[in-house]
Design an enzyme around this catalytic site. Structure first.
Site, PDB file in Angstrom:
ATOM      1  CG  ASP A 162      -4.914  -0.645   2.145  1.00 25.09           C
ATOM      2  OD1 ASP A 162      -4.584  -0.034   1.117  1.00 25.09           O
ATOM      3  OD2 ASP A 162      -4.682  -1.857   2.325  1.00 25.09           O
ATOM      4  CG  HIS A 193      -1.642  -1.129   0.154  1.00 22.74           C
ATOM      5  ND1 HIS A 193      -2.571  -2.141   0.187  1.00 22.74           N
ATOM      6  CD2 HIS A 193      -0.813  -1.412  -0.875  1.00 22.74           C
ATOM      7  CE1 HIS A 193      -2.313  -3.001  -0.783  1.00 22.74           C
ATOM      8  NE2 HIS A 193      -1.254  -2.586  -1.434  1.00 22.74           N
TER       9      HIS A 193
END
Length: 224
Positions: A162, A193
């Site tokens: 992420d 993400h």
């Protein structure tokens, strides 16, 4: 209708009602095609699914895309001006509204993406919503001291690549959340993400499908 005004929303209904309900809390891009598709997925799985216009206090009806640089700048302006405490208040009103619908069996959960994921965490700490799921929730660590109040079943889908939730933050979240028996953490080693954002730049179908299956199983257990 909320305590502080009227908020727009998209809603999808299953074939059979009454049914459990889910609040699908948006990312920073507004109630867009991705959020409507999420709602449809949950409706097809047998849930009433409502997507609230989270930014209604700032700019009602905003609909943005991560592929447009101008949209990106606007989304981040809205994001950093957003009031989380008022957001929780609005989601509590949304939950009560859904629970009273004739199409609902009075059981209500929430699923949130990015910004919405943090709101789901806060709802499990501050409210009695039946359960909640967070996809790659951002800045949960800023309210990590509230974890002692987390008292509702909670799932965190954690993208391990992420860009917005660093590895050290994921480690912190796991250390602080995992000891709570109400918490389940699912890790996605190669995912970035927004891996579940349909049409997004970091969308990954295998991870999105796995997370959706786990989320639907969780809701079926807790909202039956």
């Amino acid at each position: 209708p909320l305590r502080d005004g009227v908020m727009g929303a998209h809603v999808a209904f299953p074939e059979r009602t009454p049914a459990p309900a889910i609040i699908a809390i948006m990312e920073i891009w507004g109630v867009n095609d991705t959020m409507r598709r999420h709602a449809q997925e949950f409706a097809e799985a047998g849930f009433v699914c409502l997507v609230p216009d989270l930014f209604w206090r700032q700019e009602p009806g905003v609909e943005l895309s991560d592929s447009n640089p101008e949209h990106g700048r606007k989304a981040f302006d809205l994001y950093y001006d957003f009031d989380y405490d008022l957001g929780v208040r609005d989601m509590v009103d949304t939950w009560k509204y859904l629970a009273a619908l004739p199409e609902c069996n009075r059981k209500v959960g929430a699923v949130g993406y990015c910004l919405g994921g943090k709101l789901c965490y806060l709802m499990c700490c501050r409210t009695d919503i039946d359960c909640a799921v967070a996809y790659y929730g951002t800045y949960i660590e800023h309210r990590i001291r509230e974890v002692k109040n987390l008292h509702r079943p909670f799932v965190l889908h954690m993208a391990m690549k992420d860009r917005w939730v660093q590895a050290e933050v994921n480690d912190l979240l796991e250390r602080r959340l995992a000891p709570n028996p109400l918490v389940s953490i699912h890790k996605y080693p190669g995912a970035d993400h927004a891996f579940a954002r349909h049409g997004g730049r970091t969308y990954s179908k295998p991870e999105a499908d796995r997370a959706l299956g786990l989320t639907i199983d969780f809701f079926r257990r807790h909202l039956a």
